[in-house]
Scaffold this motif. Structure first.
Motif, mmCIF file in Angstrom:
data_model
loop_
_atom_site.group_PDB
_atom_site.id
_atom_site.type_symbol
_atom_site.label_atom_id
_atom_site.label_comp_id
_atom_site.label_asym_id
_atom_site.label_seq_id
_atom_site.Cartn_x
_atom_site.Cartn_y
_atom_site.Cartn_z
ATOM 1 N N TYR A 1 0.833 -1.199 0.000
ATOM 2 C CA TYR A 1 0.000 0.000 0.000
ATOM 3 C C TYR A 1 0.874 1.258 0.000
ATOM 4 C CZ TYR A 1 -4.118 -2.874 0.663
ATOM 5 O OH TYR A 1 -5.118 -3.792 0.482
ATOM 6 N N GLY A 2 0.272 2.392 -0.295
ATOM 7 C CA GLY A 2 1.012 3.617 -0.537
ATOM 8 C C GLY A 2 1.391 4.378 0.712
ATOM 9 N N SER A 3 2.169 3.784 1.583
ATOM 10 C CA SER A 3 2.678 4.491 2.754
ATOM 11 C C SER A 3 3.706 5.525 2.317
ATOM 12 C CB SER A 3 3.326 3.502 3.725
ATOM 13 O OG SER A 3 4.529 2.985 3.176
ATOM 14 N N PRO A 4 3.972 6.541 3.146
ATOM 15 C CA PRO A 4 4.995 7.532 2.769
ATOM 16 C C PRO A 4 6.346 6.914 2.458
ATOM 17 C CG PRO A 4 3.680 8.356 4.593
ATOM 18 C CD PRO A 4 3.254 6.932 4.387
ATOM 19 N N ALA A 5 6.767 5.922 3.254
ATOM 20 C CA ALA A 5 8.061 5.286 3.006
ATOM 21 C C ALA A 5 8.058 4.516 1.687
ATOM 22 C CB ALA A 5 8.418 4.358 4.164
ATOM 23 N N HIS A 6 6.943 3.868 1.379
ATOM 24 C CA HIS A 6 6.844 3.144 0.110
ATOM 25 C C HIS A 6 6.912 4.117 -1.066
ATOM 26 C CE1 HIS A 6 4.337 0.097 -2.479
ATOM 27 N NE2 HIS A 6 5.562 0.254 -2.935
ATOM 28 N N LEU A 7 6.173 5.220 -0.982
ATOM 29 C CA LEU A 7 6.189 6.208 -2.054
ATOM 30 C C LEU A 7 7.579 6.812 -2.222
ATOM 31 C CD1 LEU A 7 2.815 8.039 -1.303
ATOM 32 C CD2 LEU A 7 3.254 6.346 -3.088
ATOM 33 N N ALA A 8 8.244 7.065 -1.107
ATOM 34 C CA ALA A 8 9.597 7.610 -1.180
ATOM 35 C C ALA A 8 10.553 6.618 -1.841
ATOM 36 C CB ALA A 8 10.092 7.975 0.219
ATOM 37 N N ALA A 9 10.393 5.328 -1.560
ATOM 38 C CA ALA A 9 11.254 4.314 -2.170
ATOM 39 C C ALA A 9 11.009 4.216 -3.671
ATOM 40 C CB ALA A 9 11.018 2.961 -1.495
ATOM 41 N N ILE A 10 9.762 4.373 -4.097
ATOM 42 C CA ILE A 10 9.472 4.363 -5.528
ATOM 43 C C ILE A 10 10.150 5.554 -6.193
ATOM 44 C CG2 ILE A 10 7.656 4.562 -7.281
ATOM 45 C CD1 ILE A 10 5.777 3.168 -5.231
ATOM 46 N N ALA A 11 10.066 6.721 -5.564
ATOM 47 C CA ALA A 11 10.690 7.913 -6.135
ATOM 48 C C ALA A 11 12.204 7.765 -6.242
ATOM 49 C CB ALA A 11 10.338 9.137 -5.284
ATOM 50 N N GLU A 12 12.801 7.090 -5.255
ATOM 51 C CA GLU A 12 14.258 6.951 -5.244
ATOM 52 C C GLU A 12 14.749 5.839 -6.153
ATOM 53 O OE1 GLU A 12 17.949 6.107 -2.099
ATOM 54 O OE2 GLU A 12 15.899 6.453 -1.345
ATOM 55 N N HIS A 13 14.054 4.717 -6.135
ATOM 56 C CA HIS A 13 14.559 3.526 -6.833
ATOM 57 C C HIS A 13 13.784 3.183 -8.104
ATOM 58 C CE1 HIS A 13 17.090 2.607 -3.365
ATOM 59 N NE2 HIS A 13 16.038 2.834 -2.592
ATOM 60 N N GLY A 14 12.644 3.839 -8.323
ATOM 61 C CA GLY A 14 11.793 3.456 -9.433
ATOM 62 C C GLY A 14 10.952 2.244 -9.070
ATOM 63 N N PRO A 15 9.983 1.900 -9.916
ATOM 64 C CA PRO A 15 9.108 0.764 -9.629
ATOM 65 C C PRO A 15 9.784 -0.567 -9.914
ATOM 66 C CG PRO A 15 8.516 1.738 -11.713
ATOM 67 C CD PRO A 15 9.583 2.620 -11.132
ATOM 68 N N SER A 16 9.275 -1.595 -9.283
ATOM 69 C CA SER A 16 9.750 -2.957 -9.476
ATOM 70 C C SER A 16 8.803 -3.701 -10.414
ATOM 71 C CB SER A 16 9.778 -3.693 -8.130
ATOM 72 O OG SER A 16 8.451 -4.041 -7.755
ATOM 73 N N PRO A 17 9.172 -4.900 -10.837
ATOM 74 C CA PRO A 17 8.238 -5.716 -11.632
ATOM 75 C C PRO A 17 6.974 -6.112 -10.872
ATOM 76 C CG PRO A 17 10.489 -6.497 -11.928
ATOM 77 C CD PRO A 17 10.527 -5.511 -10.803
ATOM 78 N N ARG A 18 6.970 -5.980 -9.562
ATOM 79 C CA ARG A 18 5.796 -6.332 -8.764
ATOM 80 C C ARG A 18 4.863 -5.143 -8.531
ATOM 81 N NH1 ARG A 18 4.326 -10.733 -9.462
ATOM 82 N NH2 ARG A 18 3.252 -10.912 -7.443
ATOM 83 N N HIS A 19 5.205 -3.993 -9.046
ATOM 84 C CA HIS A 19 4.325 -2.838 -8.944
ATOM 85 C C HIS A 19 3.272 -2.862 -10.054
ATOM 86 C CE1 HIS A 19 7.349 -0.925 -6.237
ATOM 87 N NE2 HIS A 19 6.255 -0.390 -5.719
ATOM 88 N N ARG A 20 2.176 -2.186 -9.784
ATOM 89 C CA ARG A 20 1.133 -1.971 -10.786
ATOM 90 C C ARG A 20 1.507 -0.691 -11.530
ATOM 91 N NH1 ARG A 20 -3.888 -3.242 -6.553
ATOM 92 N NH2 ARG A 20 -3.032 -5.240 -5.847
#
Length: 226
Positions: free
Chosen positions: A186-205
């Motif tokens: 789910y879109g927690s602040p830490a998760h969103l920050a990790a997406i911004a820093e590392h980009g999405p993974s193959p397991r992301h929608r």
């Protein structure tokens, strides 16, 4: 104060002639990563009283929820969980993906010996996303708050939640930077920050990330192209 689910609705369906009731609930619909899962719990008039403390999975502690899973399996005729992958969600959209996961759960129940065609299927919510996914749908009814009120749906909710959480913990081992062992996709602040820093993974929608300004710009930086 939360109260336990009951079998009142299921018993009314049995009294109206249903030989089996299948409670259905989804888990992970609003997550940014991981599968969407649909639980399906089949019960007979002879299944007896449901486990004490059975209620909507969102109202249970992780410890209590985990303890209820074997009790729910022992009580019900059969319980199955179907999944739709993130790539499928991207391809067909979340509503159709829910249908895919639900169909897979019903197929698994059929393989376990449940007479799905004769069942009354009780779906949590007010929108019937299941019927369009089935070639020959059984009788399906929707009910708001069924995961709170109906024991079969609550059991489906509990088992599906534990199933999906286990998958997210396994995905976390492969992609630990997103913290899926805690946020479960789910879109927690830490998760969103990790997406911004590392980009999405193959397991992301990925389609969801492109459509979400918060996910695309969690730290003021554009998301990577996918």
């Amino acid at each position: 104060m939360p109260v336990d689910a009951t079998l009142d609705i299921e018993r009314s369906l049995f009294a109206a002639g249903a030989p089996v009731v299948i409670g259905v609930d989804e888990v992970g619909r609003g997550a940014l990563a991981g599968v969407v899962a649909v639980g399906a719990c089949a019960v007979l008039p002879t299944c007896g009283e449901h486990p004490t403390g059975l209620r909507d999975s969102k109202l249970l502690s992780p410890t209590r929820r985990a303890a209820l899973v074997p009790l729910a399996h022992n009580w019900a005729l059969a319980i199955a969980v179907g999944e739709a992958e993130p790539a499928e969600i991207d391809d067909v959209g979340i509503i159709a993906a829910l249908g895919l996961a639900g169909r897979r759960a019903l197929i698994a129940l059929h393989a376990a010996g449940v007479d799905v065609a004769a069942a009354e299927v009780l779906v949590d919510g007010v929108h019937d996303w299941l019927t369009p996914a089935l070639m020959s749908p059984p009788s399906i009814c929707t009910r708001a708050k069924a995961d709170r009120d109906c024991a079969s749906v609550a059991a489906a909710s509990v088992v599906a939640k534990e199933h999906r959480d286990a998958l997210m913990r396994a995905d976390h081992e492969v992609y630990p930077v997103y913290g899926w062992d805690g946020n479960k996709g789910y879109g927690s602040p830490a998760h969103l920050a990790a997406i911004a820093e590392h980009g999405p993974s193959p397991r992301h929608r990925h389609s969801w990330l492109r459509a979400s300004p918060a996910a695309a710009d969690a730290r003021g930086a554009p998301a990577r192209e996918v």
